[in-house]
Design a protein around this motif. Structure first.
Motif, short mmCIF file in Angstrom:
data_model
loop_
_atom_site.label_atom_id
_atom_site.label_comp_id
_atom_site.label_asym_id
_atom_site.label_seq_id
_atom_site.Cartn_x
_atom_site.Cartn_y
_atom_site.Cartn_z
N ARG A 329 -16.52 26.71 35.12
CA ARG A 329 -16.20 27.07 36.50
C ARG A 329 -17.32 27.93 37.06
O ARG A 329 -17.74 27.77 38.20
CB ARG A 329 -14.88 27.84 36.57
CG ARG A 329 -13.67 26.97 36.40
CD ARG A 329 -12.42 27.70 36.85
NE ARG A 329 -11.94 28.68 35.90
CZ ARG A 329 -11.73 29.96 36.17
NH1 ARG A 329 -11.96 30.45 37.36
NH2 ARG A 329 -11.28 30.78 35.25
N VAL A 335 -13.45 21.62 37.12
CA VAL A 335 -12.77 21.65 35.83
C VAL A 335 -11.27 21.69 36.01
O VAL A 335 -10.76 22.44 36.85
CB VAL A 335 -13.14 22.91 35.01
CG1 VAL A 335 -12.63 22.79 33.59
CG2 VAL A 335 -14.61 23.18 35.03
N TYR A 337 -8.24 22.69 33.60
CA TYR A 337 -7.93 23.19 32.27
C TYR A 337 -6.43 23.45 32.15
O TYR A 337 -5.82 24.04 33.04
CB TYR A 337 -8.69 24.48 31.96
CG TYR A 337 -8.14 25.19 30.74
CD1 TYR A 337 -8.24 24.61 29.49
CD2 TYR A 337 -7.47 26.40 30.85
CE1 TYR A 337 -7.69 25.21 28.37
CE2 TYR A 337 -6.91 27.02 29.74
CZ TYR A 337 -7.03 26.42 28.50
OH TYR A 337 -6.47 27.02 27.40
N LEU A 338 -5.88 22.99 31.06
CA LEU A 338 -4.45 23.17 30.78
C LEU A 338 -4.25 23.50 29.31
O LEU A 338 -4.84 22.85 28.45
CB LEU A 338 -3.74 21.85 31.04
CG LEU A 338 -2.94 21.66 32.31
CD1 LEU A 338 -2.39 20.26 32.35
CD2 LEU A 338 -1.82 22.66 32.39
N ILE B 48 -7.11 28.11 41.06
CA ILE B 48 -6.74 28.82 39.83
C ILE B 48 -5.24 29.06 39.90
O ILE B 48 -4.72 29.47 40.93
CB ILE B 48 -7.50 30.16 39.71
CG1 ILE B 48 -8.98 29.88 39.44
CG2 ILE B 48 -6.92 31.01 38.60
CD1 ILE B 48 -9.78 31.13 39.17
N PRO B 52 1.18 26.18 34.02
CA PRO B 52 0.63 24.89 33.60
C PRO B 52 1.29 23.71 34.32
O PRO B 52 0.62 22.72 34.63
CB PRO B 52 0.93 24.84 32.10
CG PRO B 52 1.90 25.91 31.82
CD PRO B 52 1.78 26.93 32.90
N VAL B 55 -0.45 23.29 37.59
CA VAL B 55 -1.80 22.72 37.42
C VAL B 55 -1.68 21.20 37.30
O VAL B 55 -2.46 20.45 37.90
CB VAL B 55 -2.51 23.32 36.18
CG1 VAL B 55 -3.81 22.58 35.89
CG2 VAL B 55 -2.78 24.80 36.39
N GLY B 56 -0.67 20.74 36.55
CA GLY B 56 -0.43 19.32 36.38
C GLY B 56 -0.09 18.63 37.71
O GLY B 56 -0.62 17.56 38.01
N ALA B 65 -7.62 22.18 39.30
CA ALA B 65 -7.22 23.57 39.09
C ALA B 65 -7.32 23.92 37.62
O ALA B 65 -7.21 23.05 36.76
CB ALA B 65 -5.79 23.78 39.58
N CYS B 66 -7.55 25.19 37.36
CA CYS B 66 -7.62 25.69 35.99
C CYS B 66 -6.47 26.63 35.74
O CYS B 66 -6.15 27.46 36.60
CB CYS B 66 -8.91 26.47 35.78
SG CYS B 66 -10.23 25.43 35.24
N GLN B 67 -5.90 26.51 34.57
CA GLN B 67 -4.85 27.45 34.20
C GLN B 67 -5.51 28.77 33.81
O GLN B 67 -6.20 28.86 32.80
CB GLN B 67 -4.05 26.89 33.03
CG GLN B 67 -2.84 27.71 32.66
CD GLN B 67 -2.19 27.18 31.40
OE1 GLN B 67 -2.37 26.03 31.02
NE2 GLN B 67 -1.43 28.03 30.74
N ALA B 68 -5.33 29.78 34.62
CA ALA B 68 -5.93 31.08 34.32
C ALA B 68 -5.20 32.17 35.09
O ALA B 68 -4.52 31.91 36.08
CB ALA B 68 -7.40 31.09 34.70
N GLY B 73 -9.64 35.88 35.45
CA GLY B 73 -10.33 34.60 35.51
C GLY B 73 -11.46 34.51 36.52
O GLY B 73 -11.90 33.42 36.86
#
Lengths: 375, 204
Positions: A329, A335, A337-338, B48, B52, B55-56, B65-68, B73
């Motif tokens: 990122r 990106v 991310y999971l 962000i 989860p 994000v899905g 999106a990023c899981q953070a 983050g």
């Protein structure tokens, strides 16, 4: 119809490896599924994990089951109706690509320990020779789990223009110390088996069964999770009601591991086990591509990433994947991310999981949609 | 979380962001705002989000999106990586609001921040007459399960920006209609009568 193909190269110019040595007459075994479209925008390169092969999925109903059957096929996450999928066996393995069990063209005998040391980088160089031969200059995605994820990472950095995206599952930017430690114990089991005979057991009745099955048993522990083992076996005894006060296989978990070990000996070569674990141990994209810096390594890539870690993976802990996602990122990459919540440990990427199916499907359709817009 | 919460101020934010901007949405939820901005403004969007599942869902809308966790983050982003960083109805959920603000002012050229105004008349009356932690349309939680750990008023935010040296380019105070699809902006005594505050901060 023939589904397992072999591409041979380095017949005149030797193939140079990271260790400085060369290989001649290199074979790369591969299989494909689906149809390549006319503008070649739907190709996906799948990398197998450590002991996998090019056989990711069935080609016809009565074909043997592939290692990624759950995810590769008609209507599945890697939809063979939509995408053209290639999976090649890696260098050093024993499923058709050149490895220690292959014949050395110079001697006419198996290489055994004369096989040069190889790296993840070398495996990809060999596969790149194949994909160049197949005239696919750019993939929609490169994808893999565990060692396959490492290959996907390396590919995305080493050949930045040759993929639009990378799907990295249950992998790590470098082999963690604990994982090196387990590999070493596994290798020692093989090296100390008298039947190993310094690698020269080919053609003889006696092969290092004990060592290889023990190595597999150790490895298998690292692929599961404590929770999963507890759920699956608990402290249940195998075929008996009372303790027998002996050292034989008594608990179900012991018997399961023995079965895994036995089964493995029939399908894998001990020397390949040694060479491939070593190649994984040497993997570190920070060193290989970034002079020690993860950021510098990832700055060389250009593609989008889907990164999935699994909450109970203790071989390649989620923290490691998260660090990669954060760094990417920071490099300005797109990106997703999971961290998937599951009890299945490191092996999770092989097991049916609806969150993972949806993530891969949606990611790939987003990638192919944006490809079509650009063309 | 209630569906209506997610749409607050989308119309105002969409108006604010120029076509083709590079946008980071912190706490992007299921990615609806970024998907809308992509459709209407052709932006390049990033999200962000800590959940989860969200994000899905965001990915199913074509949103990356990023899981953070927002509180940790942000440090990997380079200075001025984005034209706009959006913090919509999220600042009150962060553990370290000042740190988050400093970080997003570093990584964005402009910041759009919108939050529920804790000094709204209904909230004041709730506390004054009922003697209970306020529960309203914009703050639907019980005291023990609220994610809102740093509540603030419109006045508080102005003071905060002045003290910390963040320059306010624009201030919009607004109320929303029943499904939050449109926001009305002309409000007298906003710190008392505006349900939400929206600020555009600009780097000096």
């Amino acid at each position: 119809m023939k589904y397992l193909h072999t591409y041979s190269f380095a017949e005149t110019t030797p193939f140079l490896l990271s260790c400085g040595k060369t290989l001649s007459n290199v074979n790369v075994a591969y299989e494909t599924w689906g149809t390549l479209n006319t503008d070649k925008t739907n190709a996906i390169l799948i990398f197998h994990a450590f002991t996998g092969s090019s056989h990711a999925a069935r080609h016809y109903e009565k074909d043997t089951e592939g290692w990624w059957e759950t995810y590769v096929g008609s209507g599945k996450a890697f939809d063979t109706d939509k995408y053209f999928i290639i999976c090649a066996n890696v260098l050093g393995s024993c499923y058709g690509s050149t490895g220690p069990s292959s014949l050395n063209p110079k001697t006419g005998k198996p290489y055994a320990l004369n096989f040069p040391f190889i790296t993840i980088r070398d495996m990809n160089s060999a596969i790149k020779n194949l994909t160049d031969h197949l005239q696919i200059s750019r993939f929609l995605a490169v994808a893999g789990g565990s060692m396959g994820g490492m290959l996907a990472l390396d590919w995305s950095i080493a050949y930045p223009n040759s993929t639009k995206s990378a799907i990295v599952l249950a992998a790590s930017h470098s082999q963690p110390a604990q994982a090196i430690a387990f590999h070493q114990v596994g290798r020692q089991a093989i090296l100390q088996d008298p039947s190993w005979k310094k690698g020269n057991y080919y053609g003889s009745e006696e092969i290092p069964r004990l060592g290889l099955s023990l190595a597999r048993m150790i490895g298998h522990i690292t692929y599961l999770s404590e929770k999963k083992m507890h759920e699956k076996f608990g402290r249940k005894l195998q075929d008996k009601a009372e303790l027998s006060f002996g050292f034989d296989y008594e608990f179900q978990v012991e018997s399961y591991l023995r079965y895994q070990g036995h089964k493995f000996v029939d399908r894998f070569d001990a020397n390949s086990y040694l060479y491939l674990t070593r190649a994984i141990d040497y993997f570190d994209i920070r060193i290989d591509h970034g002079e020690g810096s993860l950021f510098s390594a990832f700055e060389k890539s250009k593609c989008d990433y889907l990164m999935l870690s699994y909450s109970t993976d203790w071989l390649y802990p989620p923290e490691n994947m998260k660090q990669m996602a954060n760094t990417l990122r920071g490099c300005g990459r797109r990106v997703v991310y999971l961290d998937i919540d599951t009890d299945n440990g490191h092996d999770s990427f092989l097991i049916d999981n609806q969150v993972m199916v949806a993530a891969v499907k949606n990611f790939l359709s987003q990638e192919i949609d944006t490809t079509e817009n650009n063309v | 979380m209630k569906e209506t919460i997610f749409n607050i101020g989308y119309d105002l934010i969409t108006k604010e962001i120029p076509r083709g901007s590079r946008v980071l949405d912190l706490g992007c939820g299921d990615g609806e705002l970024l998907a809308e901005l992509k459709r209407k403004k052709r932006i390049e969007g990033f999200g962000i989000e800590i959940s989860p599942e969200s994000v899905g869902i965001a990915l199913s809308k074509g949103v990356f999106a990023c899981q953070a966790d927002i509180d940790e983050g942000l440090s990997d982003y380079k200075d001025n990586s984005f034209d706009y960083v959006i913090l919509n109805q999220t600042i009150q959920n962060t553990k370290r609001p000042e740190y988050v603000l400093r970080e997003i002012m570093r990584i964005g050229t402009r910041v759009i921040i919108s939050f529920p105004n804790f000094s709204h008349i209904l909230i004041r009356m709730n506390l004054f007459f009922r003697g209970k932690m306020p529960k309203t349309k914009s703050l639907p939680y019980e005291w023990y399960d609220t994610p809102n750990i740093h509540m603030l008023s419109i006045k508080d935010f102005r003071t905060f920006c002045r003290q910390k040296g963040f320059s306010i380019e624009k201030e919009i105070n607004f109320n929303t209609n029943i499904n939050n699809s449109t926001s009305s902006k002309k409000i007298l005594f906003p710190n008392l009568f505006a349900m939400y505050g929206l600020f555009v901060l600009k780097k000096d």
